[in-house]
Design an enzyme around this catalytic site. Structure first.
Site, mmCIF file in Angstrom:
data_model
loop_
_atom_site.group_PDB
_atom_site.id
_atom_site.type_symbol
_atom_site.label_atom_id
_atom_site.label_comp_id
_atom_site.label_asym_id
_atom_site.label_seq_id
_atom_site.Cartn_x
_atom_site.Cartn_y
_atom_site.Cartn_z
ATOM 1 N N LYS A 22 0.850 -1.205 0.000
ATOM 2 C CA LYS A 22 0.000 0.000 0.000
ATOM 3 C C LYS A 22 0.884 1.254 0.000
ATOM 4 C CE LYS A 22 -1.764 1.594 4.045
ATOM 5 N NZ LYS A 22 -1.532 3.012 4.352
ATOM 6 N N ASN A 23 1.883 1.279 0.874
ATOM 7 C CA ASN A 23 2.670 2.503 1.063
ATOM 8 C C ASN A 23 3.734 2.726 -0.005
ATOM 9 O OD1 ASN A 23 1.064 3.061 3.193
ATOM 10 N ND2 ASN A 23 2.557 2.559 4.780
ATOM 11 N N ARG A 93 -4.628 10.550 4.446
ATOM 12 C CA ARG A 93 -3.576 11.555 4.589
ATOM 13 C C ARG A 93 -2.561 11.479 3.462
ATOM 14 N NH1 ARG A 93 -2.443 13.591 8.382
ATOM 15 N NH2 ARG A 93 -0.244 13.518 7.884
ATOM 16 N N CYS A 117 -4.660 12.558 13.021
ATOM 17 C CA CYS A 117 -5.410 11.296 12.974
ATOM 18 C C CYS A 117 -5.240 10.647 14.352
ATOM 19 C CB CYS A 117 -4.891 10.398 11.860
ATOM 20 S SG CYS A 117 -3.310 9.656 12.237
ATOM 21 N N ARG A 122 0.480 14.536 13.073
ATOM 22 C CA ARG A 122 0.860 14.304 11.674
ATOM 23 C C ARG A 122 1.055 15.609 10.865
ATOM 24 N NH1 ARG A 122 -0.836 9.099 10.327
ATOM 25 N NH2 ARG A 122 0.735 9.107 8.697
ATOM 26 N N ASP A 305 4.765 0.614 12.210
ATOM 27 C CA ASP A 305 3.525 0.015 11.692
ATOM 28 C C ASP A 305 3.347 -1.440 12.106
ATOM 29 O OD1 ASP A 305 3.484 1.801 8.501
ATOM 30 O OD2 ASP A 305 3.014 2.396 10.557
ATOM 31 N N ILE A 327 8.103 7.108 17.076
ATOM 32 C CA ILE A 327 7.715 7.827 15.857
ATOM 33 C C ILE A 327 6.465 8.670 16.054
ATOM 34 C CG2 ILE A 327 7.173 7.601 13.396
ATOM 35 C CD1 ILE A 327 9.988 6.570 14.012
ATOM 36 N N ARG A 397 -8.645 -0.449 4.684
ATOM 37 C CA ARG A 397 -7.776 0.539 4.028
ATOM 38 C C ARG A 397 -6.440 -0.091 3.661
ATOM 39 N NH1 ARG A 397 -6.641 5.533 7.465
ATOM 40 N NH2 ARG A 397 -5.255 5.736 5.684
#
Ligand code: EPZ
Length: 418
Positions: A22-23, A93, A117, A122, A305, A327, A397
């Site tokens: 996804k990223n 985002r 979020c 962010r 993540d 983070i 998502r």
């Protein structure tokens, strides 16, 4: 809204195929704005965020279609609209990734400020300051960032904090800028390297990707390219942890284990077996798991993540595990839900101290963000009894067909209307 109903206590066995990242897919799609030629992206997963990015590109004037092989064809002959509206940006985002390409391609971008979020504020100050240094005029009004530039010029950019989408945005701004752009303290994530590989196929001149200094020599235009997205290391890490947590034995296919060195080291320390085989990575869990400490860091450190998922696993390990999140300032939302399932976790500032317990028990739990949701699914898989995971739209998502993949591995999981 949908929910998952999970009956815990079943080991995961068999094999699972990891989808495209996804990223990486999101910046790859955004990079297609940089040329008026058709680009083809292979292996892009069917996810809500990908669909949202597709809607955003279409609103800018891109023609997008998925061919029968599932490849994404994107062509933007002309940018017809330069505005990313709030109703799209607030749901994703990563829409901020349109900023660099729109200004680079057409000299103007109007992007709604993404806002915070669940996991943190962010901000995008690093993206904005870097574009300013490249000659963009930046205004902020009515919740929008308006960036304009006749033609961006190369600049030397130093990022105080390593930012993944900030690095991606400035690389995409630099490829069509006049002169050289140098990014120092650049993000080194594999998704950044994947974007650079695609841009180079389009004719961009970039070096240093994967290191903390990236140099981009601007060119006048970019051409078409075809590119297969890298496997999703966070999805892979999620299934690897789920296998370990259920004491399972699973072959993870289409998994680039070299993107998960930090996770591998921690799992082996805990007693999990990870072995590379010819068509994938085999993960073998163990009954007696040792508690291990983790600290989330930018790549190649332990990924933030995967912090929530690893914490779910540590709730039933033997001993104390200190989980430090460096983070994001609010990425322990899953802790209260795990405690409702019987976990023993104490938060002290940026640390969560997880004391292993005999077992978890099923309960109705609420998902707050994508990766916290994955952690609650893992907890449901190991809990005794039934767990209802509510608001799983967060999971849709970033995880393609999660309940189908888990059912195939022997999990007792159903998707129902809430
Ligand atoms: C990317 O987000 C990922 N999203 C996130 O994945 C991931 O958690 C994050 O990188 C960290 O690895 C995508 O790639 C689409 P950052 P990004 O900019 O780029 C601060 C998921 O679950 N910062 O690297 O938004 C920021 O507050 C998502 O798939 C500034 O202060 O994250 C954070 O503390 C969640 N100013 C740190 O830097 C800025 O201008 C790292 O954020 C930008 C960032």
């Amino acid at each position: 809204m949908d929910k998952f109903v999970i009956k815990g206590g079943y080991r995961l066995t068999g094999e699972v195929e990891i989808s495209g990242a996804k990223n990486a897919g999101l910046p790859l799609m955004s990079a297609c704005l940089l040329t008026d030629k058709e680009c083809v992206l292979e292996g892009i997963p069917n996810l809500k965020d990908i669909e949202t990015m597709g809607k955003l590109l279409t609103s800018f004037g891109s023609e997008i279609e998925r061919d029968k092989k599932g490849n994404l064809k994107i062509k933007t002959v002309k940018i017809k609209n330069h505005e990313a509206p709030y109703d799209l940006v607030r749901t994703m985002r990563a829409s901020v990734l349109a900023l660099g390409p729109l200004v680079a391609r057409d000299g103007v971008a109007k992007i709604s400020m993404p806002g915070g979020c669940a996991i943190g504020d962010r901000p995008i100050n690093l993206h904005i300051n870097a574009l300013k240094k490249m000659g963009a005029k930046i205004e902020q009004s009515h919740g929008y960032i308006i960036a304009t530039a006749k033609r961006l010029k190369g600049a030397k950019i130093y990022f105080d904090t390593q930012t993944v989408t900030g690095t991606e945005n400035i690389i995409m701004a630099g490829v069509l800028a006049k002169g050289e752009t140098i990014i120092e303290n650049a993000a080194k994530e594999p998704e950044v390297v994947d974007l650079v590989n695609f841009l180079k196929k389009m004719g961009a001149k970039i070096e240093g990707e994967g290191t903390s200094v990236i140099r981009i020599e601007g060119v006048d235009s970019l051409g078409s390219a075809c590119h297969r997205v890298i496997p999703d290391r966070i999805e892979a890490g999620t299934y690897i942890i789920a296998t370990a947590a259920t004491c399972g034995n699973v072959l993870i296919k289409n998994c680039e284990m070299d993107h998960l060195d930090a996770l591998e080291q921690k799992l082996v320390e805990a007693g999990v077996t990870i072995q590379r085989e010819k068509n994938g990575v085999r993960v073998i869990g163990k009954r007696e798991i040792k508690s291990v400490d983790i600290t989330t860091m930018p790549y190649p450190g332990f990924p933030t993540d995967l912090q929530a998922q690893f914490m779910a696993f540590m709730t039933i390990a033997k001993g104390l595990s200190v989980i430090r999140e460096t983070i994001f300032e609010n990425r322990f939302i899953h802790v209260s839900e795990l405690k409702r399932m019987g976990a023993d976790i104490t938060i002290k500032d940026r640390n969560a101290i997880v004391k292993g317990v005999e077992g978890l028990n099923g309960a109705p739990v609420m998902v707050s963000d994508l990766r916290a949701g994955a952690a609650l699914v893992i907890a449901g898989l190991i809990a005794e009894g039934e767990t209802e995971v509510l608001r799983i739209y967060h999971l849709d998502r970033g995880y393609e067909a999660m309940e189908k993949k888990l059912s195939k591995l022997g999990a007792k999981i159903k998707r129902l209307k809430e």
